[in-house]
Design a protein around this motif. Structure first.
Motif, PDB file in Angstrom:
ATOM      1  N   ASN A 263       4.979  11.895  53.518  1.00 40.42           N
ATOM      2  CA  ASN A 263       4.265  10.629  53.343  1.00 40.42           C
ATOM      3  C   ASN A 263       2.909  10.803  52.661  1.00 40.42           C
ATOM      4  OD1 ASN A 263       5.731   8.333  54.186  1.00 40.42           O
ATOM      5  ND2 ASN A 263       5.539   8.943  56.311  1.00 40.42           N
ATOM      6  N   ILE A 298      14.182  10.720  53.982  1.00 40.95           N
ATOM      7  CA  ILE A 298      13.885   9.285  53.808  1.00 40.95           C
ATOM      8  C   ILE A 298      12.449   9.104  53.328  1.00 40.95           C
ATOM      9  CG2 ILE A 298      13.504   7.105  55.050  1.00 40.95           C
ATOM     10  CD1 ILE A 298      15.874   7.954  56.888  1.00 40.95           C
ATOM     11  N   GLY A 302      11.313   7.891  49.450  1.00 38.62           N
ATOM     12  CA  GLY A 302      10.522   6.683  49.243  1.00 38.62           C
ATOM     13  C   GLY A 302       9.324   6.880  48.325  1.00 38.62           C
ATOM     14  N   LYS A 303       8.949   8.139  48.072  1.00 43.25           N
ATOM     15  CA  LYS A 303       7.792   8.440  47.220  1.00 43.25           C
ATOM     16  C   LYS A 303       8.199   8.967  45.848  1.00 43.25           C
ATOM     17  CE  LYS A 303       4.768   7.760  50.596  1.00 43.25           C
ATOM     18  NZ  LYS A 303       3.756   6.716  50.595  1.00 43.25           N
ATOM     19  N   HIS A 334      20.589   5.699  55.254  1.00 42.43           N
ATOM     20  CA  HIS A 334      19.173   5.327  55.232  1.00 42.43           C
ATOM     21  C   HIS A 334      18.421   6.077  54.129  1.00 42.43           C
ATOM     22  CE1 HIS A 334      19.902   3.087  58.862  1.00 42.43           C
ATOM     23  NE2 HIS A 334      20.378   4.167  59.454  1.00 42.43           N
ATOM     24  N   ALA A 338      16.554   4.213  51.076  1.00 43.99           N
ATOM     25  CA  ALA A 338      15.159   4.502  50.699  1.00 43.99           C
ATOM     26  C   ALA A 338      15.067   4.843  49.221  1.00 43.99           C
ATOM     27  CB  ALA A 338      14.614   5.652  51.548  1.00 43.99           C
ATOM     28  N   SER A 341      15.497   1.745  46.955  1.00 45.73           N
ATOM     29  CA  SER A 341      14.363   0.817  46.940  1.00 45.73           C
ATOM     30  C   SER A 341      13.305   1.204  45.906  1.00 45.73           C
ATOM     31  CB  SER A 341      13.729   0.730  48.334  1.00 45.73           C
ATOM     32  OG  SER A 341      13.104   1.952  48.670  1.00 45.73           O
ATOM     33  N   VAL A 342      13.325   2.458  45.424  1.00 42.55           N
ATOM     34  CA  VAL A 342      12.286   2.906  44.480  1.00 42.55           C
ATOM     35  C   VAL A 342      12.827   3.476  43.172  1.00 42.55           C
ATOM     36  CG1 VAL A 342      10.615   3.418  46.318  1.00 42.55           C
ATOM     37  CG2 VAL A 342      12.162   5.219  45.538  1.00 42.55           C
ATOM     38  N   ASN A 377      18.908  -3.195  47.693  1.00 44.03           N
ATOM     39  CA  ASN A 377      17.686  -2.592  47.157  1.00 44.03           C
ATOM     40  C   ASN A 377      17.769  -2.361  45.657  1.00 44.03           C
ATOM     41  OD1 ASN A 377      16.436  -2.582  49.629  1.00 44.03           O
ATOM     42  ND2 ASN A 377      16.957  -0.477  50.129  1.00 44.03           N
TER      43      ASN A 377
END
Length: 487
Positions: A263, A298, A302-303, A334, A338, A341-342, A377
């Motif tokens: 994160n 996950i 996401g990054k 999941h 993730a 979504s990006v 997504n």
């Protein structure tokens, strides 16, 4: 006794209500503190009301929480900042209670009051509170003290500053993990107030101790401090002191620590600069993308777009894209969600050719994923790809999959497609739209799910605004009449 809203509100009423057996009555009384204070005047508030509150030992957390909140905005009622110190004793008491939310609110109010106090009052009244809490017998007091150092330190004299740094160091080595967690959590705020000379020595030493703590809950909070400290240090100092820690953390035995690294890694890249990022942080990030714990993958997935933005397209294609391909077929739905979504945001970063060759097959794979959230997504971000590859390629490659999803068995997927249609219509143009998607828009009006029918009606309205009244008269009105006849 009923509460009276009037110019005079005797303190007897407050005492009466605070001793009431009903929690709600006591709570109402606490929430009327400002009214009471105005009626009493500043001097009586200081001499009677505040001491009374300091002695009040209510056992209901809801009442204590309300008191902690009210006292944070009480400076005007005690005569301004020169008398703000009278509010410290009741808040000091509240900072030691067992309930976490009460302590947190008391610390927040102490910080708000301390930030307005004069320097000499900070030295005479606020810093003693911090020192008493830091040496408290119960861990709750020591936990609360950690959140006050950044307010106390800037106004302290040099000897006091030395003492405060020593006390904070001791809190970071406290026997109770909860205290060490609080110290780790607040280290960034405290470090921001410390002089550079001490930052590079004492604060970094404290930070190193926290990063080696036996409790993973302390180490993961130390990860948060990496980015905060990195921004305070010069790039070369950040590379020397913070970079090795974060690389080690990316291989920590605790998945929770690795999750926090995933994160925070992007923020640290900005602090260390491009070269250390390529040499040390990219390999660490690749490890996290391939971590054996789904939760870590996950967070890392996401990054992925943010990380690609700080790399050159060649580096992103060489190091990150192979991991993205693996994640698109990850065993965890999941993780795939993730990524979905990006991932569309990677298209502008990689450019048209790489998007067509490398990303489009991944998009198509995710559009056909068995898990509806993955498909949703991808659908919601299609416009980012259209900006890169153009409508012709989008229609050839992705439109068939979109049409297929328009009849998806999950109504939320169908709903997402409907909401995307006006944007798609403006990009396709009226002729192409009528040919490929026109019939679908009318078909949705007969869907068995109300939300779909409602969205379909709104969709037709937006399409009529996009294509004009003539198109609406030609395509919507005749078919609507026909549907009316059928029903």
């Amino acid at each position: 006794m009923a509460l009276v809203d009037g110019p005079l509100y005797p303190i007897a009423v407050l005492i009466d209500e605070l001793k009431n057996e009903e929690t709600q009555s006591r709570l109402n009384s606490i929430r009327k503190l400002s009214t009471i204070a105005r009626a009493l005047g500043e001097e009586r508030t200081r001499k009677e009301l505040i001491p009374f509150l300091s002695e009040n030992n209510d056992d209901e957390d809801e009442v204590l929480l309300a008191m902690a909140e009210e006292l944070g905005v009480f400076i005007p009622y005690v005569g301004g900042v020169e008398h703000a110190h009278v509010l410290l004793p009741p808040l000091e008491t509240l900072s030691t209670v067992e309930e976490t939310c009460v302590r947190d609110k008391a610390v927040e109010s102490l910080c708000r009051i301390g930030a307005q106090m004069k320097e000499n009052d900070i030295v005479d009244n606020f810093i003693p509170v911090v020192k008493r809490l830091a040496s408290g017998e119960w861990f709750t007091a020591r936990v609360s003290s950690c959140g006050l150092f950044h307010i106390a330190y800037p106004s302290a004299t040099n000897p006091l500053k030395t003492e405060l740094r020593t006390i904070y160091s001791q809190l970071c080595q406290d026997d109770m993990p909860m205290v060490r967690r609080a110290a780790a959590s607040n280290l960034g705020k405290f470090a921001a107030t410390v002089e550079q000379s001490h930052l590079k020595t004492e604060i970094i030493s404290i930070f190193n101790d926290l990063t080696q703590d036996e409790q993973d809950s302390v180490r993961l909070l130390a990860v948060e401090g990496c980015a905060a400290l990195g921004k305070l240090l010069e790039p070369q100092d950040c590379v020397a002191h913070i970079l090795p820690v974060i690389v080690n953390f990316s291989q920590d035995k605790s998945w929770r620590v690795r999750y926090m690294v995933a994160n925070q890694l992007y923020e640290l890249c900005e602090a260390v600069g491009p070269e250390p990022t390529k040499a040390d942080l990219v390999p660490a990030y690749v490890r996290l993308l391939r971590d054996n714990e789904a939760e870590v993958r996950i967070a890392a997935a996401g990054k992925v777009t943010k990380f690609c933005r700080i790399l050159s397209p060649q580096h992103a294609i060489q190091h990150i894209l192979p991991c993205v391909k693996e994640l698109s077929s990850d065993s965890s739905q999941h993780v795939r969600s993730a990524l979905a979504s990006v991932i569309m945001g990677m298209a502008p970063v990689l450019g048209k050719d790489a998007t067509i060759e490398q990303l489009l097959p991944i998009f198509l794979s995710l559009l056909k994923d068995e898990f509806p959230d993955v498909r949703l997504n991808i659908i919601s971000k299609l416009d980012q790809v259209n900006q890169v590859i153009g409508i012709d390629l989008l229609s050839q490659s992705l439109l068939p999959a979109i049409v297929e999803l328009a009849e998806d068995r999950h109504w939320r997927v169908r709903l997402a497609i409907i909401e995307y249609i006006p944007l798609l219509a403006s990009q396709l143009g009226v002729v192409f739209f009528d040919d490929k998607l026109g019939a679908l828009c009318m078909q949705w009006l007969e869907d068995k799910v109300f939300s779909i029918r409602e969205a379909a009606a709104n969709n037709l309205k937006r399409l009529a605004e996009e294509f004009g009244p003539e198109w609406a008269m030609q395509h919507i009105i005749p078919q609507s009449k026909q549907m009316k006849l059928l029903f």
